[in-house]
Enzyme design. Structure first.
Site, PDB file in Angstrom:
ATOM      1  N   SER A 117       5.189 -11.344  -4.676  1.00 49.40           N
ATOM      2  CA  SER A 117       5.848 -11.713  -5.944  1.00 49.40           C
ATOM      3  C   SER A 117       7.259 -12.180  -5.599  1.00 49.40           C
ATOM      4  CB  SER A 117       5.939 -10.506  -6.876  1.00 49.40           C
ATOM      5  OG  SER A 117       4.685  -9.904  -7.029  1.00 49.40           O
ATOM      6  N   LYS A 137       3.565 -14.156 -13.275  1.00 52.46           N
ATOM      7  CA  LYS A 137       3.627 -12.824 -12.640  1.00 52.46           C
ATOM      8  C   LYS A 137       4.889 -12.062 -13.089  1.00 52.46           C
ATOM      9  CE  LYS A 137       3.358  -9.355  -9.835  1.00 52.46           C
ATOM     10  NZ  LYS A 137       2.553  -8.197 -10.216  1.00 52.46           N
ATOM     11  N   LYS A 167      13.376  -6.119  -8.412  1.00 53.74           N
ATOM     12  CA  LYS A 167      13.333  -7.531  -7.975  1.00 53.74           C
ATOM     13  C   LYS A 167      12.573  -8.389  -8.978  1.00 53.74           C
ATOM     14  CE  LYS A 167       9.794  -8.259  -5.968  1.00 53.74           C
ATOM     15  NZ  LYS A 167       8.508  -8.434  -5.325  1.00 53.74           N
TER      16      LYS A 167
HETATM   17  P1  NAD Z   1       5.391  -2.633   0.637  1.00 49.28           P
HETATM   18  O1  NAD Z   1       6.854  -2.470   0.794  1.00 49.28           O
HETATM   19  O2  NAD Z   1       4.524  -1.436   0.548  1.00 49.28           O
HETATM   20  O3  NAD Z   1       4.816  -3.555   1.815  1.00 49.28           O
HETATM   21  C1  NAD Z   1       5.476  -4.650   2.378  1.00 49.28           C
HETATM   22  C2  NAD Z   1       5.011  -4.768   3.834  1.00 49.28           C
HETATM   23  O4  NAD Z   1       5.555  -5.953   4.399  1.00 49.28           O
HETATM   24  C3  NAD Z   1       5.462  -3.597   4.703  1.00 49.28           C
HETATM   25  O5  NAD Z   1       4.372  -3.064   5.418  1.00 49.28           O
HETATM   26  C4  NAD Z   1       6.506  -4.232   5.637  1.00 49.28           C
HETATM   27  O6  NAD Z   1       6.557  -3.608   6.920  1.00 49.28           O
HETATM   28  C5  NAD Z   1       5.978  -5.655   5.731  1.00 49.28           C
HETATM   29  N1  NAD Z   1       6.965  -6.651   6.119  1.00 49.28           N
HETATM   30  C6  NAD Z   1       8.177  -6.864   5.547  1.00 49.28           C
HETATM   31  N2  NAD Z   1       8.794  -7.898   6.183  1.00 49.28           N
HETATM   32  C7  NAD Z   1       7.935  -8.323   7.154  1.00 49.28           C
HETATM   33  C8  NAD Z   1       8.003  -9.347   8.137  1.00 49.28           C
HETATM   34  N3  NAD Z   1       9.053 -10.157   8.237  1.00 49.28           N
HETATM   35  N4  NAD Z   1       6.957  -9.495   8.976  1.00 49.28           N
HETATM   36  C9  NAD Z   1       5.879  -8.687   8.883  1.00 49.28           C
HETATM   37  N5  NAD Z   1       5.758  -7.694   7.976  1.00 49.28           N
HETATM   38  C10 NAD Z   1       6.778  -7.526   7.118  1.00 49.28           C
HETATM   39  O7  NAD Z   1       5.203  -3.554  -0.662  1.00 49.28           O
HETATM   40  P2  NAD Z   1       3.868  -3.722  -1.555  1.00 49.28           P
HETATM   41  O8  NAD Z   1       3.882  -2.742  -2.643  1.00 49.28           O
HETATM   42  O9  NAD Z   1       2.703  -3.861  -0.646  1.00 49.28           O
HETATM   43  O10 NAD Z   1       4.210  -5.133  -2.232  1.00 49.28           O
HETATM   44  C11 NAD Z   1       4.050  -6.366  -1.536  1.00 49.28           C
HETATM   45  C12 NAD Z   1       4.224  -7.499  -2.554  1.00 49.28           C
HETATM   46  O11 NAD Z   1       3.225  -7.374  -3.589  1.00 49.28           O
HETATM   47  C13 NAD Z   1       5.586  -7.470  -3.274  1.00 49.28           C
HETATM   48  O12 NAD Z   1       5.998  -8.780  -3.521  1.00 49.28           O
HETATM   49  C14 NAD Z   1       5.272  -6.742  -4.573  1.00 49.28           C
HETATM   50  O13 NAD Z   1       6.201  -7.049  -5.588  1.00 49.28           O
HETATM   51  C15 NAD Z   1       3.873  -7.264  -4.851  1.00 49.28           C
HETATM   52  N6  NAD Z   1       3.031  -6.398  -5.704  1.00 49.28           N
HETATM   53  C16 NAD Z   1       3.022  -5.032  -5.522  1.00 49.28           C
HETATM   54  C17 NAD Z   1       2.200  -4.232  -6.332  1.00 49.28           C
HETATM   55  C18 NAD Z   1       2.133  -2.726  -6.176  1.00 49.28           C
HETATM   56  O14 NAD Z   1       1.572  -2.053  -7.074  1.00 49.28           O
HETATM   57  N7  NAD Z   1       2.615  -2.139  -5.090  1.00 49.28           N
HETATM   58  C19 NAD Z   1       1.385  -4.834  -7.304  1.00 49.28           C
HETATM   59  C20 NAD Z   1       1.401  -6.237  -7.436  1.00 49.28           C
HETATM   60  C21 NAD Z   1       2.237  -7.001  -6.631  1.00 49.28           C
END
Ligand code: NAD
Length: 297
Positions: free
Chosen positions: A97, A172, A240
């Protein structure tokens, strides 16, 4: 031969999403900057890359699911970036997102190298990611969506083409604003009930069959009653997404109100050091504001 797929960003969402791609028979290469995030997927048959660049150079379709625009832009752009390292003819799909300006910037840069790009943020939470029931909101070229649809279908059945690049992340952000406002209205309402001497589970049972029901009620049994505030969806990510919504509204001169109230709560949670907790942790702030100090916090 099944299309080869890569997945970068194996956090709360990316890990189960990648697991579903793998379960459906697509050969999968994974990378996360946190090596522990790859362990279960490698045990299930994925191969682990040692760099993002290795994934980009190896697979036909590369999915990414990172925190937000700064992480996505720094991974995609630059001399070692995914756009530079992907082979012409292959596809990059960003499922994070982000600000709508991010896919609008990445799409033409990818196309200039003969690489296809699609934005595809998701909704449905960790529960939906595990159950492969996510809604997927794509923006970009319809032909690119059709090419990757069989892979996206392993992640969620409800796949929408919203419009050009940026449109997916616009809807979104609207969705997350509404989800956040619903959750806060629910938690403030429940707090009034608790102070009035009502039982949380009873209120949940009644309101779920009444006109105040929303998805937010699922938090009562998932988070509020067990006092489980592990993510889930982190406060810093919702903050965010409200930033994104507010910036879109500002650009379009729409004087919005509820998103600002919702963001005040995210800001208070960040100030209290709760940014890595699930957004439901805001219930504990509402408790304090109402003069309750539960023993376990
Ligand atoms: P999270 O923080 O759990 O996971 C992010 C992952 O990305 C981590 O494992 C981190 O180590 C990795 N990462 C960060 N920078 C990196 C890089 N440069 N190279 C490789 N890996 C890297 O976050 P999440 O909850 O999984 O959310 C991910 C995305 O999905 C976000 O944009 C969030 O807004 C969106 N989202 C989350 C949810 C939810 O319920 N958690 C639902 C819908 C959308």
């Amino acid at each position: 031969m099944a299309t080869t797929v890569g997945f970068i960003g194996l956090g709360n969402m990316g890990n189960p999403m990648a697991g579903n791609v793998l379960k459906n028979g697509f050969p999968l290469m994974v990378y996360d900057k946190n090596p522990a995030a790859m362990v279960n997927l490698v045990a299930a048959g994925a191969s682990a890359a040692t760099s993002p660049r290795q994934v980009a150079a190896s697979v036909e379709v590369l999915l990414t699911c990172l925190p937000g625009s700064p992480e996505v832009e720094s991974l995609y752009l630059g001399p070692e970036g995914l756009i530079e390292c992907a082979r012409p003819g292959n596809v990059l799909v960003d499922m994070s997102s982000v600000l709508p300006s991010t896919p609008r910037k990445l799409e033409p840069l990818a196309q200039a190298r003969g690489v296809q790009f699609l934005e595809a943020p998701v909704s449905g939470g960790v529960t939906g990611a595990r159950a492969a029931t996510l809604a997927i909101m794509t923006g970009g070229d319809e032909a690119v969506l059709e090419r990757v649809r069989p892979i996206l279908r392993t992640i969620g059945p409800n796949i929408y083409r919203v419009g050009p690049a940026g449109a997916g992340n616009t809807v979104k952000a609207i969705n997350n604003m509404m989800s956040s406002v619903n959750a806060l209205a629910m938690m403030e309402g429940m707090m009034v009930g608790i102070k009035a001497g009502l039982d949380l589970a009873t209120m949940h049972a009644i309101i779920k069959d009444s006109s105040g029901a929303s998805n937010a009620l699922a938090r009562v049994h998932r988070a509020l009653i067990p006092r489980n505030f592990e993510p889930g969806f982190k406060v810093q990510l919702m903050n965010k997404d409200l930033d994104t919504f507010n910036s879109i509204a500002r650009e379009l001169h729409v004087p919005v109100s509820f998103s600002n109230v919702a963001q005040r709560y995210q800001q208070a949670a960040l100030a209290a050091g709760l940014g890595e907790k699930d957004t439901s942790v805001i219930f504990t702030l509402i408790e304090r504001l109402a003069g309750l100090h539960p023993p376990r916090d």
